[in-house]
Scaffold this motif. Structure first.
Motif, PDB file in Angstrom:
ATOM      1  N   THR A 156     -37.874  58.255 -45.666  1.00  0.00           N
ATOM      2  CA  THR A 156     -38.655  58.572 -44.454  1.00  0.00           C
ATOM      3  C   THR A 156     -37.951  58.222 -43.156  1.00  0.00           C
ATOM      4  OG1 THR A 156     -39.742  56.413 -44.495  1.00  0.00           O
ATOM      5  CG2 THR A 156     -40.785  58.189 -45.756  1.00  0.00           C
ATOM      6  N   GLY A 180     -43.499  55.685 -40.458  1.00  0.00           N
ATOM      7  CA  GLY A 180     -44.695  55.351 -41.209  1.00  0.00           C
ATOM      8  C   GLY A 180     -44.679  53.922 -41.713  1.00  0.00           C
ATOM      9  N   TRP A 236     -46.762  54.761 -47.920  1.00  0.00           N
ATOM     10  CA  TRP A 236     -45.811  55.587 -48.668  1.00  0.00           C
ATOM     11  C   TRP A 236     -45.895  55.281 -50.162  1.00  0.00           C
ATOM     12  CZ3 TRP A 236     -41.000  54.052 -51.081  1.00  0.00           C
ATOM     13  CH2 TRP A 236     -40.222  55.138 -51.501  1.00  0.00           C
TER      14      TRP A 236
END
Length: 469
Positions: free
Chosen positions: A105, A109, A114
């Motif tokens: 990623t 985030g 995740w």
């Protein structure tokens, strides 16, 4: 194209069919062998959704039962439970996991979100048919890890279900405490208003007093009815006695003096009739008898008038008595109405007290129940079968994949054979020739091996023989 033509095409294009089949099966087999092994860890939980709550003792409404199982499955597969599993297993603390998160990623985030999304992708929640058991299955490459994740989902689901039930109860408990206090004040105010009303009106027990007054009112009503009946009877006798036929009135006719006078008048009239037969009208005896009859008639009329006046006087007395009873009844009725009004006002105040007390009792009971529910850790979810590390992998399934590849390869080879035949159409049978030329087939030429008697020389010159059927 019929079935016979289809099989002739497959027979003619058998190389394409076999090559496609071998290629499909070989590719599937190689891919199945090269794929990493996948393991499944499965934990079973039991949902007692048809039972009775052990804390409240209340059963779930039957209208909510059809959606209960679907709701629980949504809770198990929710991100909230997945985040709890991540925290329970401390997956976000692993440096390797954080490195994978950064690589996947680029640091955008949260690593917990995740990981929760990754866990939900490999999670499968399946309810048993006609049962309250739900299987929680997790797929992965490590047998120990998949079993740990499946058990973590089952445990965190239990905790989440308890929290989802307890948190609203704690909030409701605070609300009921405030309501209980205000309702207690309302009960005290209503009771004070009732006590003040009783002191102002000097009421000790209004029911006993009302019963006595009501009984007296009933007695006066009965007396008034009786007096009205007597008055009506007296008025009727008065009218009969004072009319033209007053002598025929029962009160007048039954009077002893009137009866004696009627008897004396009848005797005098009888004596006058006897004298009239023997003597003339100017005879002294006839004149005397006639004077006696007139005197008796006058006395009878006076007696009738006196008797009629006595009947009228009796009717007046009864009328006065009826009026007195009517006035007493009106006064008693007003007294009873006043008592009823007082009782109604006091009943309103008593109902206010009872309503306030009932609301206070119900709220207090609900507060106690809510406090118990808010402190309860009981759950209708129980772990039936915990997940254990699987010994055999769940995939890839080489045999099943090979069987499916055989079926699909056969279909694909047949399709390619048909496609090749359509691109290069040839005559395979008599029906093909008839379809192409549009004429009927009259003869069939068959080629067979010739075996001449002269030996191999003739066989070389004439290897085949044409036979006309």
């Amino acid at each position: 194209m019929n079935v016979h033509q289809f099989f002739l095409i497959l027979l003619a294009r058998k190389r394409i069919l076999l090559a496609t089949l071998l290629l499909t099966v070989g590719t599937t087999l190689v891919v199945s062998l090269l794929l990493p092994k996948t393991y499944k860890g499965s934990a079973s939980v039991l949902m007692n959704y048809k039972g009775i709550d052990p804390v409240t003792g209340m059963a779930m409404p039957s209208a909510l039962l059809p959606g209960y199982m679907a709701t629980q499955i949504d809770i198990i597969s929710s991100k909230n439970v997945a985040l709890r599993v991540v925290d329970h297993l401390k997956l976000a603390d692993s440096p390797a996991v954080q490195a994978q998160f950064q690589e996947a990623t680029d640091g955008a985030g949260n690593v917990r979100d995740w990981l929760a999304d990754l866990l939900l992708l490999k999670l499968e929640v399946v309810p048993a048919r006609e049962s309250s058991v739900v299987d929680i299955t997790f797929k992965g490459a490590d047998p120990q890890f998949v079993a740990a994740v499946a058990n973590a989902f089952a445990e965190e689901y239990q905790r989440a279900s308890v929290q989802l039930k307890v948190d609203p109860m704690k909030k409701a408990s605070t609300y009921f405490q405030e309501q209980t206090k205000s309702l207690r004040d309302a009960v005290e105010v209503a009771q004070s208003r009732l006590s003040k009303y009783q002191q102002e009106h000097g009421i000790v027990s209004v029911d006993n007093r009302l019963d006595v007054e009501s009984q007296r009112l009933n007695d006066l009503s009965a007396q008034l009815v009786a007096a009205q009946g007597q008055l009506m009877e007296a008025n009727s006798r008065q009218r009969m006695a004072g009319g033209a036929a007053g002598a025929e009135s029962p009160d007048v006719a039954s009077n002893p003096l009137v009866q004696n006078l009627k008897l004396s008048l009848a005797q005098a009239e009888s004596k006058m009739a006897e004298v009239a037969q023997r003597l003339g009208k100017n005879h002294p005896q006839y004149v005397s008898a006639k004077a006696e009859v007139e005197r008796m008639r006058a006395e009878l009329q006076d007696s009738l008038h006196v008797t009629s006046r006595s009947v009228g006087n009796n009717a007046g007395i009864l009328q006065q008595r009826e009026a007195a009873i009517r006035n007493a009844l009106a006064e008693q009725k007003a007294k009873v109405l006043e008592l009823n009004r007082t009782r109604d006002e006091m009943n309103v105040l008593q109902k206010d007290v009872e309503s306030a007390q009932h609301a206070f009792d119900a709220t207090s009971q609900r507060l106690s129940q809510t406090n118990i529910e808010g402190q309860s850790e009981q759950s209708e979810i129980s772990l039936l079968n915990p997940a254990v590390p699987p010994i055999k992998p769940a995939g890839p399934k080489v045999v099943l994949n090979t069987v499916v590849a055989l079926f699909l390869g056969t279909l694909l080879g047949g399709g390619l054979a048909l496609l090749a035949e359509m691109l290069d159409r040839r005559v395979r049978s008599e029906s093909d020739l008839a379809d192409v030329l549009g004429v009927p087939v009259l003869a069939n030429i068959a080629w067979t091996e010739a075996v001449p008697a002269s030996g191999h020389r003739l066989k070389k010159l004439f290897p085949r023989t044409l036979r006309l059927n």
